[in-house]
Design a protein around this motif. Structure first.
Motif, mmCIF file in Angstrom:
data_model
loop_
_atom_site.group_PDB
_atom_site.id
_atom_site.type_symbol
_atom_site.label_atom_id
_atom_site.label_comp_id
_atom_site.label_asym_id
_atom_site.label_seq_id
_atom_site.Cartn_x
_atom_site.Cartn_y
_atom_site.Cartn_z
ATOM 1 N N SER A 96 5.687 10.131 -14.150
ATOM 2 C CA SER A 96 5.868 9.203 -13.026
ATOM 3 C C SER A 96 5.410 9.921 -11.765
ATOM 4 N N GLY A 97 5.343 9.184 -10.679
ATOM 5 C CA GLY A 97 5.004 9.777 -9.399
ATOM 6 C C GLY A 97 3.552 9.608 -9.024
ATOM 7 N N GLU A 98 3.146 10.326 -7.974
ATOM 8 C CA GLU A 98 1.804 10.226 -7.445
ATOM 9 C C GLU A 98 1.323 11.611 -6.999
ATOM 10 N N VAL A 99 0.026 11.747 -6.916
ATOM 11 C CA VAL A 99 -0.582 12.920 -6.278
ATOM 12 C C VAL A 99 -1.473 12.426 -5.156
ATOM 13 N N TYR A 100 -1.544 13.192 -4.078
ATOM 14 C CA TYR A 100 -2.475 12.828 -3.011
ATOM 15 C C TYR A 100 -3.729 13.682 -3.130
ATOM 16 N N ILE A 101 -4.827 13.094 -2.761
ATOM 17 C CA ILE A 101 -6.129 13.749 -2.837
ATOM 18 C C ILE A 101 -6.575 14.097 -1.417
ATOM 19 N N TYR A 102 -7.014 15.323 -1.223
ATOM 20 C CA TYR A 102 -7.406 15.746 0.122
ATOM 21 C C TYR A 102 -8.800 16.364 0.117
ATOM 22 N N ARG A 123 0.837 -1.196 0.000
ATOM 23 C CA ARG A 123 0.000 0.000 0.000
ATOM 24 C C ARG A 123 0.877 1.253 0.000
ATOM 25 N N PRO A 124 0.418 2.362 -0.618
ATOM 26 C CA PRO A 124 1.193 3.601 -0.598
ATOM 27 C C PRO A 124 1.373 4.096 0.844
ATOM 28 N N VAL A 125 2.573 4.518 1.159
ATOM 29 C CA VAL A 125 2.866 5.067 2.483
ATOM 30 C C VAL A 125 3.199 6.541 2.334
ATOM 31 N N LEU A 126 2.445 7.383 3.011
ATOM 32 C CA LEU A 126 2.610 8.823 2.944
ATOM 33 C C LEU A 126 3.137 9.328 4.280
ATOM 34 N N VAL A 127 3.990 10.297 4.215
ATOM 35 C CA VAL A 127 4.579 10.878 5.418
ATOM 36 C C VAL A 127 4.218 12.361 5.474
ATOM 37 N N SER A 138 13.747 6.375 0.626
ATOM 38 C CA SER A 138 13.710 7.691 -0.019
ATOM 39 C C SER A 138 12.330 8.322 0.156
ATOM 40 N N ARG A 139 12.319 9.647 0.119
ATOM 41 C CA ARG A 139 11.070 10.406 0.277
ATOM 42 C C ARG A 139 10.960 11.420 -0.856
ATOM 43 N N HIS A 140 9.790 11.460 -1.462
ATOM 44 C CA HIS A 140 9.580 12.335 -2.611
ATOM 45 C C HIS A 140 8.370 13.240 -2.349
ATOM 46 N N PRO A 141 8.524 14.550 -2.535
ATOM 47 C CA PRO A 141 7.376 15.457 -2.352
ATOM 48 C C PRO A 141 6.245 15.102 -3.312
ATOM 49 N N MET A 142 5.035 15.272 -2.844
ATOM 50 C CA MET A 142 3.854 14.960 -3.655
ATOM 51 C C MET A 142 2.987 16.204 -3.836
ATOM 52 N N PRO A 143 2.531 16.452 -5.053
ATOM 53 C CA PRO A 143 1.526 17.514 -5.222
ATOM 54 C C PRO A 143 0.177 17.030 -4.691
ATOM 55 N N GLY A 144 -0.636 17.944 -4.228
ATOM 56 C CA GLY A 144 -1.954 17.590 -3.718
ATOM 57 C C GLY A 144 -3.069 18.219 -4.529
ATOM 58 N N GLU A 186 6.782 20.251 8.441
ATOM 59 C CA GLU A 186 6.178 21.462 7.882
ATOM 60 C C GLU A 186 4.749 21.239 7.402
ATOM 61 N N GLY A 187 4.241 20.029 7.618
ATOM 62 C CA GLY A 187 2.876 19.718 7.206
ATOM 63 C C GLY A 187 2.741 19.277 5.767
ATOM 64 N N GLN A 188 3.851 19.136 5.051
ATOM 65 C CA GLN A 188 3.810 18.699 3.657
ATOM 66 C C GLN A 188 3.748 17.178 3.570
ATOM 67 N N ILE A 189 3.131 16.698 2.485
ATOM 68 C CA ILE A 189 2.971 15.254 2.291
ATOM 69 C C ILE A 189 4.064 14.754 1.346
ATOM 70 N N GLU A 190 4.698 13.640 1.740
ATOM 71 C CA GLU A 190 5.737 13.027 0.926
ATOM 72 C C GLU A 190 5.429 11.546 0.739
ATOM 73 N N MET A 191 5.887 11.001 -0.406
ATOM 74 C CA MET A 191 5.729 9.577 -0.675
ATOM 75 C C MET A 191 6.988 8.849 -0.216
ATOM 76 N N LEU A 192 6.781 7.751 0.515
ATOM 77 C CA LEU A 192 7.894 6.955 1.041
ATOM 78 C C LEU A 192 8.132 5.767 0.122
ATOM 79 N N ARG A 193 9.400 5.573 -0.288
ATOM 80 C CA ARG A 193 9.736 4.457 -1.168
ATOM 81 C C ARG A 193 11.003 3.768 -0.666
#
Length: 579
Positions: free
Chosen positions: A543-549, A490-494, A518-524, A498-505
């Protein structure tokens, strides 16, 4: 004690049920499918839009009782104050434009088309008061503009603002906007089917089944509202339409060629005036339009107004040919001046007046050579109205159905189709004519073109595709690796400090047999966004992911993550052929 525990459990169960229903409701609206929820919302918003249009019509009717109500009350003398109504109207429109913000001065059908295509039909509420008041003034003071322009703008505003208040997904906001437009047109003309076709031909410009039922329900609502307020009136029912014999069709073919030339000339003149006056100060443009309209009114007052006065003259008994030709030229000049120089209002009513005059002129000239045509002048006038609207707006089917409903006579169908085809071909192929609304957008520098891929992605909300099986944790380096191992794919988000969401890989190192975290910033994106916004956010890197809020209503600054969309899943959706 047991009672209190049960009571708390019941409260939590109710909250959970409401949350589930809310989420399920938003999931349904995010799909590009027809649903009961979508139809119910369209009907609700259409009622509001229809009430706004009915109010507009009632105020206009009230004002006409004290100004001009028929051709006998039109003044053409210098001593009558009503001869100077256009000058008064221009001054009032200018003063009202000074009160409002420059940001919300744009209005009309072309502007609504721009907002529909590029902004999901979200028309600013702040533009509505200016459209309502200025269009009323323009119609009251006899400028050659129509009622459908403000009806379309106000219908779009009413429905889209309500959709945003309900926090609907953007793809549904666009459908609600189209539905509000249909309700507005139907409430103005009492022509529900024509309203549906106009929305699809001019505004939506594509056919989607999940658009059809909400738009149709809204058009029905608008027509019923109009009938309740004003009766089941067909505006041009009094025009005498007689079924024409087949041996007259060669003459109709010649009429189609003439109508195509007139429509091309009108479009060319209007768009040239619009382009030349685009950068002039508003007061200059309004003053020029008012002076031209006033001058025409002093010489030929029947050319003023939306088009009813011109139609009345064309269908009167034994009209003079020279008078009708002069009236046609005056009506075209008044319309080009009013709309070209920015007087707020629509164009369909003036096109009806121009088309009616062209049809009457053709019938009279033809009857001089073939006397048997004389009884069919009424049919020729209606055919002229159909061809002018269909060619100038690039909406032939909507024009045909509109006149069918407005005359309440099916005898116009075959001859109107027969004339519209050559008229359309002559104008668009022979003179390189384009839709007035699209050319107006080009002149104003407003976009409307959307690539087919992006257009398909805009039809679905992000809630359709987002992965809800994610894990989100706070920043703690010691536990992150353990969380990632237990996530089971499952995707793991951190959420960092600073309150920003990052993808954990967990990534393999190529030069050594080891893995690193590794941690990659995600657009929301908000959960009201469409798949097109997700595509735009990821397409650069592919490539990559976006998080939905989702924003909490109690705390607007707090983002609650509700899902994740990856480039891989988005690409699979595109390749599935459902976009």
């Amino acid at each position: 004690m047991q009672f209190k525990i049960n009571k708390v459990a019941i409260i939590h169960a109710k909250r959970a049920a409401r949350k589930y229903l809310h989420n399920e409701f938003r999931d349904k609206l995010s799909q590009a499918k027809i649903s009961v929820q979508l139809c119910a919302l369209a009907l609700l918003f259409a009622i509001i839009a229809s009430l706004v249009i009915i109010l507009f019509r009632l105020i206009l009717l009230w004002a006409e009782q004290y100004l001009l109500s028929d051709t006998n009350t039109i003044s053409s003398t210098l001593s009558d104050w009503r001869s100077y109504l256009p000058l008064m109207g221009a001054a009032l429109i200018w003063l009202l434009s000074l009160i409002g913000s420059k940001r919300y001065r744009r209005m009309g059908i072309a502007y609504v088309l721009h907002r529909f295509k590029l902004h999901y039909g979200k028309v600013p509420l702040q533009s509505a008061p200016g459209q309502f008041s200025q269009a009323l003034i323009a119609l009251m003071t006899n400028f050659s503009v129509g009622k459908e322009g403000p009806a379309i703008h106000l219908g779009a505003v009413s429905a889209s603002v309500m959709a945003e208040k309900f926090s609907l997904p953007d793809n549904s906001v666009r459908i609600m906007c189209a539905s509000g437009i249909a309700a507005g047109i139907a409430a103005i003309f009492n022509a529900p089917l024509a309203a549906v076709l106009f929305v699809f031909e001019v505004i939506v410009r594509e056919y989607k089944i999940h658009y059809f039922f909400p738009i149709m329900l809204s058009a029905i609502c608008g027509a019923v509202s109009s009938q309740l307020a004003f009766g089941n009136i067909h505006e041009y029912e009094l025009i005498n339409v007689i079924r024409i014999p087949l041996d007259h069709y060669p003459i109709l073919l010649i009429g189609g060629v003439v109508l195509g030339c007139v429509a091309a000339l009108f479009n060319f003149s209007l768009l040239n005036v619009t382009a030349k006056g685009q950068n002039w100060p508003l007061i200059y443009r309004l003053l020029i339009a008012a002076v031209i309209t006033t001058s025409i009114g002093l010489v030929m007052p029947q050319a003023l107004g939306s088009g009813d006065f011109a139609i009345h003259e064309a269908i009167s008994e034994h009209p003079s040919l020279l008078f009708l030709i002069g009236l046609l030229l005056a009506k075209m000049l008044a319309t080009v001046a009013a709309i070209g120089f920015g007087i707020p209002g629509g164009i369909i009513d003036p096109l009806y007046g121009i088309g009616n005059l062209v049809g009457a002129i053709l019938a009279i000239i033809s009857s001089l050579l073939f006397p048997s045509i004389a009884p069919y002048i009424g049919l020729y006038t209606v055919i002229g109205m159909t061809a002018m609207m269909g060619v100038c707006l690039s909406a032939p089917l909507a024009a045909l159905v509109a006149l069918l409903e407005l005359t309440n006579d099916a005898a116009i169908i075959l001859p109107a189709m027969f004339v519209t085809i050559p008229a359309y071909l002559i104008a668009y192929q022979g003179f390189n004519t384009n839709s007035i609304f699209l050319k107006q957008l080009d002149i104003m520098g407003l976009g409307y073109k959307v690539a087919p891929l992006n257009q398909g992605l805009q039809n679905k909300g992000v809630r359709v595709l987002m992965d809800r099986r994610f894990v989100i944790v706070n920043d703690d380096d010691e536990l992150l690796l353990e969380v990632l191992k237990r996530a089971e794919g499952r995707p793991v988000l951190v959420r960092n400090s600073e309150g920003q969401i990052e993808m954990l890989r967990l990534e393999m190192q190529s030069f050594e047999d080891s893995t690193t975290l590794s941690r990659h910033p995600m657009p929301g994106l908000p959960d009201s966004a469409t798949l097109n916004e997700a595509y735009e956010a990821l397409v650069a890197k592919r490539s990559g992911e976006v998080y939905i809020y989702r924003l909490s209503p109690n705390s607007p600054n707090h983002q609650k993550v509700v899902g994740v969309i990856s480039w891989t899943n988005l690409l699979q959706e595109i390749r599935s052929g459902q976009i």
